[in-house]
Design a protein around this motif. Structure first.
Motif, PDB file in Angstrom:
ATOM      1  N   LEU A 173      56.651 123.428 -18.112  1.00 26.50           N
ATOM      2  CA  LEU A 173      56.641 123.148 -17.339  1.00 26.50           C
ATOM      3  C   LEU A 173      55.756 121.939 -17.192  1.00 26.50           C
ATOM      4  O   LEU A 173      54.766 122.819 -16.774  1.00 26.50           O
ATOM      5  CB  LEU A 173      56.308 124.717 -15.835  1.00 26.50           C
ATOM      6  CG  LEU A 173      56.115 123.841 -14.375  1.00 26.50           C
ATOM      7  CD1 LEU A 173      57.360 123.185 -13.749  1.00 26.50           C
ATOM      8  CD2 LEU A 173      55.594 125.170 -13.522  1.00 26.50           C
ATOM      9  N   THR A 174      55.600 120.849 -15.858  1.00 28.12           N
ATOM     10  CA  THR A 174      53.959 120.019 -16.149  1.00 28.12           C
ATOM     11  C   THR A 174      54.062 120.739 -14.373  1.00 28.12           C
ATOM     12  O   THR A 174      55.520 120.724 -13.969  1.00 28.12           O
ATOM     13  CB  THR A 174      55.219 118.696 -16.135  1.00 28.12           C
ATOM     14  OG1 THR A 174      56.246 118.149 -14.735  1.00 28.12           O
ATOM     15  CG2 THR A 174      56.300 118.238 -16.968  1.00 28.12           C
ATOM     16  N   PRO A 175      52.948 121.087 -14.856  1.00 31.65           N
ATOM     17  CA  PRO A 175      52.175 121.571 -13.066  1.00 31.65           C
ATOM     18  C   PRO A 175      51.941 119.540 -12.239  1.00 31.65           C
ATOM     19  O   PRO A 175      51.998 118.652 -12.836  1.00 31.65           O
ATOM     20  CB  PRO A 175      50.926 121.612 -13.569  1.00 31.65           C
ATOM     21  CG  PRO A 175      50.541 121.289 -14.834  1.00 31.65           C
ATOM     22  CD  PRO A 175      51.517 120.397 -15.486  1.00 31.65           C
ATOM     23  N   VAL A 176      51.613 120.165 -10.865  1.00 28.48           N
ATOM     24  CA  VAL A 176      51.575 119.558  -9.828  1.00 28.48           C
ATOM     25  C   VAL A 176      50.269 119.994  -9.304  1.00 28.48           C
ATOM     26  O   VAL A 176      50.320 121.270  -8.733  1.00 28.48           O
ATOM     27  CB  VAL A 176      52.181 119.078  -8.956  1.00 28.48           C
ATOM     28  CG1 VAL A 176      51.854 117.481  -7.643  1.00 28.48           C
ATOM     29  CG2 VAL A 176      53.573 118.337  -9.823  1.00 28.48           C
ATOM     30  N   PRO A 177      48.846 119.989  -9.314  1.00 28.62           N
ATOM     31  CA  PRO A 177      48.189 118.078  -9.981  1.00 28.62           C
ATOM     32  C   PRO A 177      48.369 118.263 -11.292  1.00 28.62           C
ATOM     33  O   PRO A 177      48.679 119.399 -12.080  1.00 28.62           O
ATOM     34  CB  PRO A 177      47.210 118.052  -9.220  1.00 28.62           C
ATOM     35  CG  PRO A 177      46.593 119.187  -8.696  1.00 28.62           C
ATOM     36  CD  PRO A 177      48.076 120.113  -8.582  1.00 28.62           C
ATOM     37  N   ASN A 178      47.698 117.226 -11.910  1.00 31.97           N
ATOM     38  CA  ASN A 178      47.494 117.323 -13.398  1.00 31.97           C
ATOM     39  C   ASN A 178      48.285 117.339 -14.310  1.00 31.97           C
ATOM     40  O   ASN A 178      49.028 117.682 -15.459  1.00 31.97           O
ATOM     41  CB  ASN A 178      46.725 118.675 -13.672  1.00 31.97           C
ATOM     42  CG  ASN A 178      45.395 118.941 -13.051  1.00 31.97           C
ATOM     43  OD1 ASN A 178      45.055 117.477 -12.541  1.00 31.97           O
ATOM     44  ND2 ASN A 178      45.368 119.367 -12.449  1.00 31.97           N
TER      45      ASN A 178
ATOM     46  N   ILE B 200      54.558 114.515  -5.927  1.00 32.66           N
ATOM     47  CA  ILE B 200      53.663 114.899  -5.146  1.00 32.66           C
ATOM     48  C   ILE B 200      54.147 114.635  -3.408  1.00 32.66           C
ATOM     49  O   ILE B 200      54.127 114.262  -2.941  1.00 32.66           O
ATOM     50  CB  ILE B 200      52.336 113.666  -5.087  1.00 32.66           C
ATOM     51  CG1 ILE B 200      52.365 113.413  -7.053  1.00 32.66           C
ATOM     52  CG2 ILE B 200      51.424 114.210  -4.299  1.00 32.66           C
ATOM     53  CD1 ILE B 200      51.208 112.162  -6.924  1.00 32.66           C
ATOM     54  N   ASN B 201      54.029 116.777  -3.209  1.00 32.04           N
ATOM     55  CA  ASN B 201      54.375 116.521  -1.678  1.00 32.04           C
ATOM     56  C   ASN B 201      52.858 117.198  -1.419  1.00 32.04           C
ATOM     57  O   ASN B 201      51.728 117.937  -2.290  1.00 32.04           O
ATOM     58  CB  ASN B 201      55.202 117.869  -2.040  1.00 32.04           C
ATOM     59  CG  ASN B 201      56.251 116.877  -2.730  1.00 32.04           C
ATOM     60  OD1 ASN B 201      56.824 116.125  -2.264  1.00 32.04           O
ATOM     61  ND2 ASN B 201      57.441 117.927  -3.301  1.00 32.04           N
ATOM     62  N   PHE B 202      53.063 117.888  -0.458  1.00 35.05           N
ATOM     63  CA  PHE B 202      52.135 118.757   0.593  1.00 35.05           C
ATOM     64  C   PHE B 202      52.191 120.005   1.286  1.00 35.05           C
ATOM     65  O   PHE B 202      52.754 119.447   2.209  1.00 35.05           O
ATOM     66  CB  PHE B 202      50.568 117.695   1.254  1.00 35.05           C
ATOM     67  CG  PHE B 202      49.911 116.676  -0.050  1.00 35.05           C
ATOM     68  CD1 PHE B 202      48.667 117.305  -0.378  1.00 35.05           C
ATOM     69  CD2 PHE B 202      50.229 115.670   0.480  1.00 35.05           C
ATOM     70  CE1 PHE B 202      47.929 116.185  -0.872  1.00 35.05           C
ATOM     71  CE2 PHE B 202      50.206 114.278  -0.498  1.00 35.05           C
ATOM     72  CZ  PHE B 202      48.848 114.736  -0.879  1.00 35.05           C
ATOM     73  N   ASN B 203      51.579 120.551   1.586  1.00 33.39           N
ATOM     74  CA  ASN B 203      52.741 122.335   1.841  1.00 33.39           C
ATOM     75  C   ASN B 203      51.844 122.880   3.308  1.00 33.39           C
ATOM     76  O   ASN B 203      51.380 121.672   3.094  1.00 33.39           O
ATOM     77  CB  ASN B 203      52.401 123.253   0.534  1.00 33.39           C
ATOM     78  CG  ASN B 203      51.075 123.645   0.330  1.00 33.39           C
ATOM     79  OD1 ASN B 203      50.018 123.162   0.879  1.00 33.39           O
ATOM     80  ND2 ASN B 203      50.343 124.605  -0.707  1.00 33.39           N
ATOM     81  N   GLU B 204      52.275 123.391   3.660  1.00 31.48           N
ATOM     82  CA  GLU B 204      51.576 123.982   4.900  1.00 31.48           C
ATOM     83  C   GLU B 204      50.090 123.918   5.086  1.00 31.48           C
ATOM     84  O   GLU B 204      49.572 123.430   6.559  1.00 31.48           O
ATOM     85  CB  GLU B 204      52.255 125.624   5.263  1.00 31.48           C
ATOM     86  CG  GLU B 204      53.618 124.802   5.141  1.00 31.48           C
ATOM     87  CD  GLU B 204      54.210 126.000   3.865  1.00 31.48           C
ATOM     88  OE1 GLU B 204      53.408 126.746   3.401  1.00 31.48           O
ATOM     89  OE2 GLU B 204      54.546 125.241   2.750  1.00 31.48           O
ATOM     90  N   GLU B 205      49.402 124.458   3.555  1.00 33.18           N
ATOM     91  CA  GLU B 205      47.758 124.060   3.529  1.00 33.18           C
ATOM     92  C   GLU B 205      47.532 122.852   3.577  1.00 33.18           C
ATOM     93  O   GLU B 205      46.520 123.041   3.124  1.00 33.18           O
ATOM     94  CB  GLU B 205      48.031 125.958   3.205  1.00 33.18           C
ATOM     95  CG  GLU B 205      48.297 126.546   3.416  1.00 33.18           C
ATOM     96  CD  GLU B 205      48.445 127.970   2.274  1.00 33.18           C
ATOM     97  OE1 GLU B 205      47.873 126.842   1.196  1.00 33.18           O
ATOM     98  OE2 GLU B 205      49.715 128.231   2.204  1.00 33.18           O
ATOM     99  N   GLY B 206      48.391 122.523   3.454  1.00 27.53           N
ATOM    100  CA  GLY B 206      47.946 120.578   3.047  1.00 27.53           C
ATOM    101  C   GLY B 206      47.434 120.263   0.968  1.00 27.53           C
ATOM    102  O   GLY B 206      46.729 120.084   1.193  1.00 27.53           O
TER     103      GLY B 206
END
Ligand code: GUN
Length: 283
Positions: free
Chosen positions: A254-259, A226-232
């Motif tokens: 593929l398992t999505p992030v989130p969900n 669980i990361n946060f990209n440049e746009e948050g």
């Protein structure tokens, strides 16, 4: 191939768990110890509490100050171990550096260790004995099974060697007769290993660490981070811009992030709490 979205499975399981809770003569109860103000921990803890409410199990947060003394945390854990009304105890990690994380985690009685982190529970898992199992690894295996992903005989690469994810997950994959490799920061030729694997689990914690060209067609990719990209925005290790290519062109799962995996972790925590209560009542 498919996006392994956990939401449907989670809502189906929540209904099942509610029924199991109603069959118990005493409501299970989960106590979460949180130390300090770590932002992500705060989010995870409130998520856990919300899910407890959804299935009808009791929950409580013991929120301690950042500078709490080791002895005070020890006493709280020992009291919870003795409390007949408490089913499960969880020390939310990370905790401040002046506290001994290994010691405190281990102080939780094996039976009440809903995280499956104690030496006793980790040892049982390694020996193939019954015990509590870390929730993220449990969730990953159950998500793959739900989507009928074959595990037996497959080459599985786990990019993470932590006690919370990599090590227990390797044990669970072994139990399912997979061939397991654990990779880490010192691993050589990682890209080659990824290309050769049937199932890749990534828990690196870096946005855009992996993209479509890293994977062979038909690979099952489990993104744990669980990361946060440049746009948050929340994202995993796999570049979001490549989801489409991975699923439609490369025919990957593929398992999505989130969900994805995150949803499963909380669900497994709740189920493990209920399992402990069921075992206690059947004795
Ligand atoms: N911090 C991040 N993940 C976890 C988890 O699964 N359990 C606990 N106790 N702390 C965590």
């Amino acid at each position: 191939m498919t996006l392994l979205d956990a939401r449907q499975l989670v809502s189906k399981k929540i209904d099942e768990l509610r029924v199991r809770v109603n069959k118990l003569s005493t409501k299970p109860s989960l106590v979460i110890i949180r130390v300090g103000e770590d932002y992500a921990s705060g989010k995870y803890v409130s998520n856990k509490i919300r899910k407890c409410e959804e299935v009808g199990i009791e929950s409580k947060i013991i929120h301690l100050q950042e500078d709490v003394e080791q002895e005070s945390v020890e006493k709280i854990i020992l009291d919870l171990n003795k409390d007949e009304n408490v089913t499960g105890v969880l020390l939310q990690l990370p905790i401040p550096k002046h506290l001994d994380e290994d010691y405190l985690t281990n102080l939780i009685k094996d039976e009440k260790d809903v995280d499956g982190f104690t030496i006793g529970n980790m040892g049982k898992l390694s020996l193939g004995l019954e015990g509590n199992v870390a929730c993220t690894p449990r969730g990953i295996i159950n998500l793959l099974k739900e989507f009928s992903v074959d595990i037996e005989g497959k080459d599985v690469l786990i990019i993470n060697r932590s006690n919370i994810v990599g090590k227990p997950l390797a044990q669970l994959f072994l139990k399912e007769d997979a061939t397991v490799t654990i990779a880490h920061s010192k691993t050589k030729k990682l890209k080659e290993k990824i290309l050769m694997s049937d199932i890749v689990i990534s828990a690196v914690g870096r946005a855009n660490f992996l993209n479509a060209e890293d994977f062979s067609p038909n690979t099952t990719i489990v993104d744990v981070s669980i990361n946060f990209n440049e746009e948050g925005k929340m994202c995993g290790d796999v570049a979001k811009s490549d989801y489409e290519i991975l699923i439609n062109e490369k025919q990957c799962n593929l398992t999505p992030v989130p969900n994805g995996v995150g949803q499963m972790t909380v669900l497994e925590l709740i189920e493990q709490t209920i399992e402990i209560a069921e075992k206690k009542e059947s004795r």
